[in-house]
Design a protein around this motif. Structure first.
Motif, PDB file in Angstrom:
ATOM      1  N   GLY A 187       0.796  -1.217   0.000  1.00 30.83           N
ATOM      2  CA  GLY A 187       0.000   0.000   0.000  1.00 30.83           C
ATOM      3  C   GLY A 187       0.828   1.266   0.000  1.00 30.83           C
ATOM      4  N   LYS A 188       2.169   1.118   0.064  1.00 27.70           N
ATOM      5  CA  LYS A 188       2.992   2.319   0.072  1.00 27.70           C
ATOM      6  C   LYS A 188       3.252   2.750  -1.367  1.00 27.70           C
ATOM      7  CE  LYS A 188       7.280   2.424   1.692  1.00 27.70           C
ATOM      8  NZ  LYS A 188       7.918   3.410   0.804  1.00 27.70           N
ATOM      9  N   ALA A 189       3.032   4.024  -1.641  1.00 21.20           N
ATOM     10  CA  ALA A 189       3.277   4.529  -2.990  1.00 21.20           C
ATOM     11  C   ALA A 189       4.750   4.324  -3.327  1.00 21.20           C
ATOM     12  CB  ALA A 189       2.912   6.006  -3.058  1.00 21.20           C
ATOM     13  N   PRO A 190       5.058   3.768  -4.511  1.00 20.94           N
ATOM     14  CA  PRO A 190       6.436   3.415  -4.829  1.00 20.94           C
ATOM     15  C   PRO A 190       7.363   4.629  -4.927  1.00 20.94           C
ATOM     16  CG  PRO A 190       4.967   3.013  -6.705  1.00 20.94           C
ATOM     17  CD  PRO A 190       4.111   3.420  -5.560  1.00 20.94           C
ATOM     18  N   ASP A 191       6.799   5.815  -5.212  1.00 21.64           N
ATOM     19  CA  ASP A 191       7.660   6.983  -5.363  1.00 21.64           C
ATOM     20  C   ASP A 191       7.935   7.680  -4.026  1.00 21.64           C
ATOM     21  OD1 ASP A 191       5.066   7.688  -5.044  1.00 21.64           O
ATOM     22  OD2 ASP A 191       5.138   9.410  -6.406  1.00 21.64           O
ATOM     23  N   ALA A 192       7.284   7.246  -2.979  1.00 16.76           N
ATOM     24  CA  ALA A 192       7.476   7.894  -1.678  1.00 16.76           C
ATOM     25  C   ALA A 192       8.824   7.496  -1.089  1.00 16.76           C
ATOM     26  CB  ALA A 192       6.365   7.490  -0.723  1.00 16.76           C
ATOM     27  N   GLY A 193       9.366   8.354  -0.238  1.00 19.15           N
ATOM     28  CA  GLY A 193      10.605   8.024   0.449  1.00 19.15           C
ATOM     29  C   GLY A 193      10.391   6.784   1.295  1.00 19.15           C
ATOM     30  N   ALA A 194      11.479   6.105   1.573  1.00 22.68           N
ATOM     31  CA  ALA A 194      11.375   4.892   2.369  1.00 22.68           C
ATOM     32  C   ALA A 194      10.784   5.218   3.739  1.00 22.68           C
ATOM     33  CB  ALA A 194      12.751   4.265   2.532  1.00 22.68           C
ATOM     34  N   SER A 195       9.988   4.302   4.251  1.00 25.76           N
ATOM     35  CA  SER A 195       9.479   4.439   5.610  1.00 25.76           C
ATOM     36  C   SER A 195      10.495   3.785   6.521  1.00 25.76           C
ATOM     37  CB  SER A 195       8.144   3.722   5.732  1.00 25.76           C
ATOM     38  OG  SER A 195       7.241   4.272   4.819  1.00 25.76           O
ATOM     39  N   ARG A 196      11.081   4.581   7.389  1.00 26.92           N
ATOM     40  CA  ARG A 196      12.145   4.023   8.205  1.00 26.92           C
ATOM     41  C   ARG A 196      11.736   3.932   9.668  1.00 26.92           C
ATOM     42  NH1 ARG A 196      17.667   6.366   7.691  1.00 26.92           N
ATOM     43  NH2 ARG A 196      16.636   8.347   8.104  1.00 26.92           N
ATOM     44  N   LEU A 197      11.971   2.745  10.223  1.00 27.71           N
ATOM     45  CA  LEU A 197      11.703   2.505  11.635  1.00 27.71           C
ATOM     46  C   LEU A 197      13.024   2.327  12.376  1.00 27.71           C
ATOM     47  CD1 LEU A 197       8.826  -0.143  11.834  1.00 27.71           C
ATOM     48  CD2 LEU A 197       8.658   2.335  12.087  1.00 27.71           C
ATOM     49  N   ALA A 198      13.057   2.790  13.620  1.00 31.29           N
ATOM     50  CA  ALA A 198      14.171   2.484  14.513  1.00 31.29           C
ATOM     51  C   ALA A 198      13.696   1.413  15.488  1.00 31.29           C
ATOM     52  CB  ALA A 198      14.588   3.734  15.267  1.00 31.29           C
ATOM     53  N   PHE A 199      14.592   0.506  15.868  1.00 29.38           N
ATOM     54  CA  PHE A 199      14.247  -0.617  16.737  1.00 29.38           C
ATOM     55  C   PHE A 199      15.402  -0.792  17.707  1.00 29.38           C
ATOM     56  CE2 PHE A 199      13.536  -5.531  16.724  1.00 29.38           C
ATOM     57  CZ  PHE A 199      12.775  -5.457  17.880  1.00 29.38           C
ATOM     58  N   THR A 200      15.103  -0.841  19.001  1.00 27.47           N
ATOM     59  CA  THR A 200      16.180  -0.934  19.986  1.00 27.47           C
ATOM     60  C   THR A 200      15.761  -1.753  21.197  1.00 27.47           C
ATOM     61  OG1 THR A 200      17.821   0.376  21.197  1.00 27.47           O
ATOM     62  CG2 THR A 200      15.557   1.134  21.307  1.00 27.47           C
ATOM     63  N   THR A 201      16.730  -2.254  21.929  1.00 26.96           N
ATOM     64  CA  THR A 201      16.453  -2.989  23.156  1.00 26.96           C
ATOM     65  C   THR A 201      17.512  -2.679  24.200  1.00 26.96           C
ATOM     66  OG1 THR A 201      15.800  -5.151  24.017  1.00 26.96           O
ATOM     67  CG2 THR A 201      17.789  -5.120  22.696  1.00 26.96           C
ATOM     68  N   ASP A 202      17.121  -2.683  25.471  1.00 27.35           N
ATOM     69  CA  ASP A 202      18.055  -2.487  26.575  1.00 27.35           C
ATOM     70  C   ASP A 202      17.530  -3.218  27.791  1.00 27.35           C
ATOM     71  OD1 ASP A 202      20.524  -0.948  26.548  1.00 27.35           O
ATOM     72  OD2 ASP A 202      19.335   0.651  25.670  1.00 27.35           O
ATOM     73  N   SER A 203      18.447  -3.868  28.511  1.00 25.70           N
ATOM     74  CA  SER A 203      18.073  -4.472  29.786  1.00 25.70           C
ATOM     75  C   SER A 203      18.596  -3.576  30.895  1.00 25.70           C
ATOM     76  CB  SER A 203      18.668  -5.871  29.924  1.00 25.70           C
ATOM     77  OG  SER A 203      18.153  -6.715  28.925  1.00 25.70           O
ATOM     78  N   TYR A 204      17.817  -3.439  31.939  1.00 21.95           N
ATOM     79  CA  TYR A 204      18.202  -2.589  33.069  1.00 21.95           C
ATOM     80  C   TYR A 204      18.382  -3.436  34.316  1.00 21.95           C
ATOM     81  CZ  TYR A 204      17.520   1.144  29.889  1.00 21.95           C
ATOM     82  OH  TYR A 204      17.665   1.955  28.792  1.00 21.95           O
ATOM     83  N   VAL A 205      19.561  -3.293  34.945  1.00 18.02           N
ATOM     84  CA  VAL A 205      19.900  -4.090  36.125  1.00 18.02           C
ATOM     85  C   VAL A 205      20.409  -3.174  37.234  1.00 18.02           C
ATOM     86  CG1 VAL A 205      20.463  -6.126  34.712  1.00 18.02           C
ATOM     87  CG2 VAL A 205      22.271  -4.507  35.289  1.00 18.02           C
ATOM     88  N   VAL A 206      20.025  -1.897  37.176  1.00 18.77           N
ATOM     89  CA  VAL A 206      20.581  -0.894  38.090  1.00 18.77           C
ATOM     90  C   VAL A 206      20.385  -1.306  39.556  1.00 18.77           C
ATOM     91  CG1 VAL A 206      18.464   0.516  38.081  1.00 18.77           C
ATOM     92  CG2 VAL A 206      20.663   1.577  38.632  1.00 18.77           C
ATOM     93  N   SER A 207      21.397  -1.034  40.356  1.00 16.63           N
ATOM     94  CA  SER A 207      21.347  -1.327  41.780  1.00 16.63           C
ATOM     95  C   SER A 207      21.833  -0.093  42.538  1.00 16.63           C
ATOM     96  CB  SER A 207      22.228  -2.537  42.083  1.00 16.63           C
ATOM     97  OG  SER A 207      22.377  -2.695  43.475  1.00 16.63           O
ATOM     98  N   PRO A 208      21.074   0.456  43.474  1.00 15.96           N
ATOM     99  CA  PRO A 208      19.743   0.010  43.921  1.00 15.96           C
ATOM    100  C   PRO A 208      18.640   0.327  42.907  1.00 15.96           C
ATOM    101  CG  PRO A 208      20.322   2.077  44.985  1.00 15.96           C
ATOM    102  CD  PRO A 208      21.528   1.671  44.192  1.00 15.96           C
ATOM    103  N   VAL A 209      17.492  -0.337  43.095  1.00 16.66           N
ATOM    104  CA  VAL A 209      16.358  -0.178  42.188  1.00 16.66           C
ATOM    105  C   VAL A 209      15.776   1.243  42.285  1.00 16.66           C
ATOM    106  CG1 VAL A 209      13.944  -0.919  41.873  1.00 16.66           C
ATOM    107  CG2 VAL A 209      15.760  -2.629  42.127  1.00 16.66           C
ATOM    108  N   PHE A 210      15.771   1.793  43.496  1.00 15.26           N
ATOM    109  CA  PHE A 210      15.287   3.164  43.703  1.00 15.26           C
ATOM    110  C   PHE A 210      16.478   4.049  44.054  1.00 15.26           C
ATOM    111  CE2 PHE A 210      11.869   0.260  44.896  1.00 15.26           C
ATOM    112  CZ  PHE A 210      10.850   0.706  44.069  1.00 15.26           C
ATOM    113  N   PHE A 211      16.592   5.189  43.404  1.00 16.35           N
ATOM    114  CA  PHE A 211      17.711   6.098  43.678  1.00 16.35           C
ATOM    115  C   PHE A 211      17.197   7.530  43.627  1.00 16.35           C
ATOM    116  CE2 PHE A 211      17.713   4.403  39.338  1.00 16.35           C
ATOM    117  CZ  PHE A 211      17.471   5.547  38.597  1.00 16.35           C
ATOM    118  N   GLU A 212      18.028   8.483  43.983  1.00 14.11           N
ATOM    119  CA  GLU A 212      17.594   9.879  43.961  1.00 14.11           C
ATOM    120  C   GLU A 212      17.248  10.309  42.534  1.00 14.11           C
ATOM    121  OE1 GLU A 212      16.978  11.593  46.541  1.00 14.11           O
ATOM    122  OE2 GLU A 212      18.110  10.538  48.105  1.00 14.11           O
TER     123      GLU A 212
END
Lengths: 351, 351
Positions: free
Chosen positions: B49-74
């Motif tokens: 369904g994307k018009a062929p003359d349109a610029g590419a549709s670009r998505l960003a995709f990322t992942t991160d795991s968080y293990v911060v210690s302590p869990v609550f901080f200032e």
């Protein structure tokens, strides 16, 4: 005096009633997620350059953390399990995988050699499923603050236009209940390994990607045949059917004699005091299908390696005849057994 | 005799040289990822369904795991840190966040009340950044096999058409080095808390979403001004600049007197024997900008709450004058100091 704090229990991670309650009360309500939760979220994309008359571009988006113990088991390891699991969560909404992101939480002291083995296994599983692992993250925690390796895999997929809105809300009385293969093999294989029970030949996990099978279903299907699909991981077949019953308001009736199960799985269940109907599969799906199309869907599935043992195992029944929103097993002995959702879980850390 | 296995060290999770080597040799090579790795992967979508003359549709995709210690901080907790961190990884490729997936790994015995607090904090951070948390997963591990709570957040974003191909490969001699705020506050705040050092007023983490700031940069920008952006989390400013130097083949020269830093952060660094140039920010970015546009980019940034303290801190220099691919600090005392990448990390489990 300080009030005793309510603590998280192992059973909260089980896929059973405890977890459903925790997730629904603490997490999804706060995040404003819509119930019933599907295996993947569906995103309607409104991208620049899309022709306005074209159908919506729909993406599936899913995440799963893997904490399976042991990391290596018969037939697989945490690596291919993580890739296949995320590919399958995408596939259950009718999506083919587009990209996967991998997050590692590694315990200090884990062998680099074992990490390499896991990463290799992820890479091979991704190639097999035809998906790229495009981004990742690595964290390390102190010895005793983790358990070897945990892996999170998130995935994006593009939804087959033939897969309309797969949802338990589409289920109707008379629909057929279909499974793509034998039940409980992954869970029982890991538990056997954990308890030092050896089989000859080994009882291997069924971990595999189901996106090929799903593609086959939708290339056959007119888009109306399949109402909803789900892969019976944590909590197994019984739990998925109970979710379908609760979300549709209908009763699921299955026939024990028609549920495929490997003899070794039944044997191990006897030794370990487990029930294969509640044990995880990692390479099988349950589908609810319009009755007149059930035979054709089965035929399409059997053309795929992952669907060779596909079978119709039961039917959906209108309210009235059985307890509300229940799952009924017609036993080999000719009786009827109520399959309720377990409170906690018979098998912790199975995936 | 069995060969001694090489083990994962805490330093492998540091963002420093050990981690770069592990990730590059064990993970990205196996997955066939292209270097240099960006904060998010870029997906070119070819949707029906994307018009062929349109610029590419670009998505960003990322992942991160968080293990911060302590869990609550200032100033925050693992919850808003996880949301802001993923929003920022998307923003660093010029993307606005579309959806976030959240995976929880909870240790048995963690207080449900604390989980609620973390989930609430994620929900508020997501609202502030204008993104929805659309899907999730919850696992529980036995007591002693985790550490309270780990959170993985993955995100999808749509890339601003003005943000062409942000990459260290675009960096040229003469470019200006810009930061959006003061350096090292998150890392030093968590370390102070971990070591029982109190400040009055409290030294708070700078955790916040930067997508608004990035939107402002690109609504101003002609698309050529910004060469690359990165948020200096693990390893801090010095590590990001060293990565830019290695990937561009050029030298980064910064002036100590122009690097914004809070007096409390400098004070705590003195007490703890740490260097704020290597300490994590969780709400600031480093940008390499075409010199003739640097003042305008700074002006645009200062109109945003997150960019009030934006400053030009240095310049990119052609090879020859300094050691190859180096980062140079012109000190307050008038000397020059080489800022190399640390092998491991001065601050474990900071995010």
């Amino acid at each position: 005096m300080e009030k005793e704090k309510i603590k998280i229990l192992l059973g909260h991670g089980s896929g059973g009633r405890l977890m459903r309650k925790l997730v629904s009360e603490v997490i999804t309500a706060e995040f404003g997620m819509e119930e019933p939760l599907l295996d993947s979220a569906i995103l309607e994309l409104n991208l620049p350059g899309k022709a306005p008359d074209a159908g919506a571009s729909r993406l599936a988006f899913t995440t799963d953390s893997y904490v399976v113990s042991p990391v290596f088991f018969e037939g697989g390891d945490i690596g291919d399990l993580a890739i296949n699991g995320t590919v399958n969560d995408l596939a259950m909404t009718g999506a083919q995988p587009l990209a996967i992101a991998a997050g590692f939480i590694i315990e200090e002291g884990f062998a680099v050699e074992d990490l390499k083995r896991v990463v290799r296994s992820m890479s091979l599983a991704a190639k097999k499923a035809g998906v790229r692992i495009v981004t990742g993250d690595t964290k390390v925690v102190e010895k005793g603050k983790g358990d070897g390796i945990f892996i999170n895999t998130s995935g994006i997929g593009t939804i087959d236009p033939m897969a309309k809105n797969l949802s338990p809300h589409n289920i109707r009385p008379g629909d057929a209940i279909i499974v793509s293969g034998d039940m409980g093999r992954h869970g029982i294989s890991v538990m056997a390994r954990r308890n030092g029970i050896d089989f000859d030949p080994p009882l291997e996990s069924d971990t595999k990607a189901l996106n090929g099978l799903v593609k086959r279903i939708f290339s056959f299907s007119n888009g109306e045949a399949v109402k909803v699909m789900r892969d019976p991981t944590r909590g197994g077949l019984a739990t998925v059917l109970k979710e379908f019953a609760m979300d549709s308001g209908l009763t699921m009736v299955i026939r024990e004699e028609d549920v495929p199960v490997m003899p070794a799985v039944k044997g191990a269940c006897g030794l370990l005091g487990l029930d294969h109907l509640y044990a995880a599969c990692e390479g099988a799906l349950v589908a609810i299908v319009a009755p007149e199309l059930a035979e054709s869907v089965l035929e399409a599935m059997r053309h795929d390696e992952a669907g060779r043992a596909a079978a119709a195992i039961g039917r959906v029944v209108a309210p009235g005849q059985y307890p509300d929103r229940s799952v009924i097993l017609e036993t080999l002995a000719g009786g009827e057994r109520l399959l309720d959702m377990l409170a906690g879980e018979q098998l912790p850390r199975i995936c």
